[in-house]
Design an enzyme around this catalytic site. Structure first.
Site, PDB file in Angstrom:
ATOM      1  N   CYS A   1       0.795  -1.227   0.000  1.00  0.00           N
ATOM      2  CA  CYS A   1       0.000   0.000   0.000  1.00  0.00           C
ATOM      3  C   CYS A   1       0.827   1.277   0.000  1.00  0.00           C
ATOM      4  O   CYS A   1       0.267   2.373  -0.066  1.00  0.00           O
ATOM      5  CB  CYS A   1      -0.964  -0.014   1.184  1.00  0.00           C
TER       6      CYS A   1
ATOM      7  N   HIS B   1      -3.183   7.456   6.404  1.00  0.00           N
ATOM      8  CA  HIS B   1      -3.325   6.160   5.745  1.00  0.00           C
ATOM      9  C   HIS B   1      -4.686   5.583   6.119  1.00  0.00           C
ATOM     10  O   HIS B   1      -5.411   5.091   5.269  1.00  0.00           O
ATOM     11  CB  HIS B   1      -2.182   5.232   6.174  1.00  0.00           C
TER      12      HIS B   1
ATOM     13  N   HIS C   1      -9.913   1.326   0.162  1.00  0.00           N
ATOM     14  CA  HIS C   1      -8.453   1.229   0.180  1.00  0.00           C
ATOM     15  C   HIS C   1      -8.006   0.711  -1.174  1.00  0.00           C
ATOM     16  O   HIS C   1      -8.182  -0.464  -1.495  1.00  0.00           O
ATOM     17  CB  HIS C   1      -8.011   0.287   1.290  1.00  0.00           C
TER      18      HIS C   1
END
Length: 397
Positions: A162, A292, A326
């Site tokens: 990520c 995040h 996400h």
């Protein structure tokens, strides 16, 4: 580091294709997450699927690259006049002086999933039409964009989960500062696939509800997909004061656990501090933090601790993953573009779906949009295995 100009940018995700619909969704605090009906997946979860990816054609001479990830990249690069902007950069500096730096995680793995379904019954051989190198291979998307844009400069892919498409900003910066290139197509593309959806489900990290970062009842992530790109170049002599610059890049690797962050956020803290150092800034220079913020109990807890340890409990912050999901390897680039929109539109986007902030999290999380001048934004991207990257973006004037 010397600041770099974010000359052009675009984003395609479940909240919109292009920056105008993306901004509208942010202003309306509208989420693009919906109950999962992707392909053959049978999981009780919500996802952020981009409509029209399967129908997106590739140029006839690049059909060997045909897979969902590259179709999503094609859809993304067509928005906001971005393809034409890359062509203009190549005409200005030469095609060998424009690089391609892309982040992705699973790349075109869905093409392999489809190929396995079509195996020969007796031998188990994959169908002759399956070409690993131009579909599943992680480099495929950079190779595709390089050929699609007719560029001849360095090309690379970062696949560090990520943090992937945040870290490519650092890779491109180093190439530009070394004098190897004058501009770079930087960004990320990550598409939905069965491996990702079932993988996060097996780790018990996916939520049955739309994800709600920093909520007291948060219980996991919502997987999304996106393509987001930025044209990065040296700062020109005559700079528009409203231009947005990349001021700092901070990277770290804590390697605490394969899938869990350090409980005290040590790697995240190092990345944020490194970004401040590279930008020659202090914590008080940051107006807003794009977290995040995945919506898992452990990630939000550790990131909150890291943020508070550097910035204290007053700097406004939020996660936009409640809106976009996400987007994994594309999240760093997508949230960099969202940060640009925040700067240009004096907008601190509120955290969608978050209703009751966890009182144990000390960071100053905002649930509702806040309209205020935003001169400097820090954007966090943290990946499996402890790969961490923080970017600092800000107005030139």
């Amino acid at each position: 580091m010397k600041p770099l100009l974010l000359a052009e940018f675009t984003a395609t995700s479940c909240i919109g294709q292009g920056v105008a619909p993306t901004l509208t969704a942010l202003l309306e605090q509208r989420s693009g997450l919906a109950r999962c009906e992707f392909e053959t997946v049978k999981i009780d979860t919500h996802i952020g699927e981009v409509p029209g990816v399967d129908a997106q054609p590739l140029p006839k001479d690049l059909q060997i690259f045909n897979c969902r990830n590259n179709r999503l990249a094609e859809l993304g690069v067509q928005q906001d006049g971005f393809f034409d902007a890359v062509q203009a950069a190549a005409a200005r500096w030469g095609r060998r002086r424009v690089g391609v730096f892309i982040g992705t995680s699973t790349a075109g793995i869905m093409q392999t999933e489809l190929a396995y379904r079509a195996r020969e019954a007796v031998s188990g051989a994959l169908p002759p039409s399956f070409v690993y190198g131009t579909t599943h291979n992680a480099f495929s998307v950079a190779d595709y964009l390089r050929q699609r844009c007719r560029l001849e400069g360095p090309a690379m892919v970062v696949s560090s989960a990520c943090a992937s498409s945040a870290k490519v900003f650092g890779s491109a910066r180093r190439m530009i500062e070394a004098g190897l290139i004058d501009a770079a197509l930087v960004g990320g593309t990550d598409s939905l696939c069965l491996t990702t959806l079932y993988g996060f489900h097996s780790l018990q990290l996916s939520s049955p509800a739309p994800c709600r970062p920093f909520d007291a009842a948060r219980d996991g992530i919502s997987i999304g997909e996106a393509a987001a790109f930025v044209l990065l170049m040296r700062v020109p002599e005559n700079l528009d004061p409203d231009a947005v610059l990349l001021y700092g890049v901070g990277e770290s690797s804590d390697a605490y656990h394969m899938s869990a962050p350090h409980p005290e956020g040590l790697g995240a803290k190092r990345a944020m501090q490194a970004a401040l150092t590279s930008a020659s800034m202090e914590p008080g220079d940051i107006d807003y933090i794009n977290l995040h913020g995945t919506g898992t109990p452990s990630n939000d807890r550790s990131e909150s601790q890291a943020v508070t340890s550097i910035f204290g409990p007053t700097t406004p912050c939020s996660s936009t993953k409640g809106a976009t999901g996400h987007t994994l390897g594309a999240s760093g680039a997508l949230e960099a573009v969202i940060s640009i929109l925040a700067i240009q539109n004096a907008l601190m986007p509120g955290g969608v779906h978050t209703t009751r902030i966890d009182p144990n999290l000390t960071a100053h999380y905002i649930k509702e949009n806040r309209r205020a001048p935003v001169l400097r934004v820090l954007s966090n991207s943290f990946g499996f295995g402890g790969a961490n990257c923080s970017l600092i973006l800000g107005r030139a004037g």
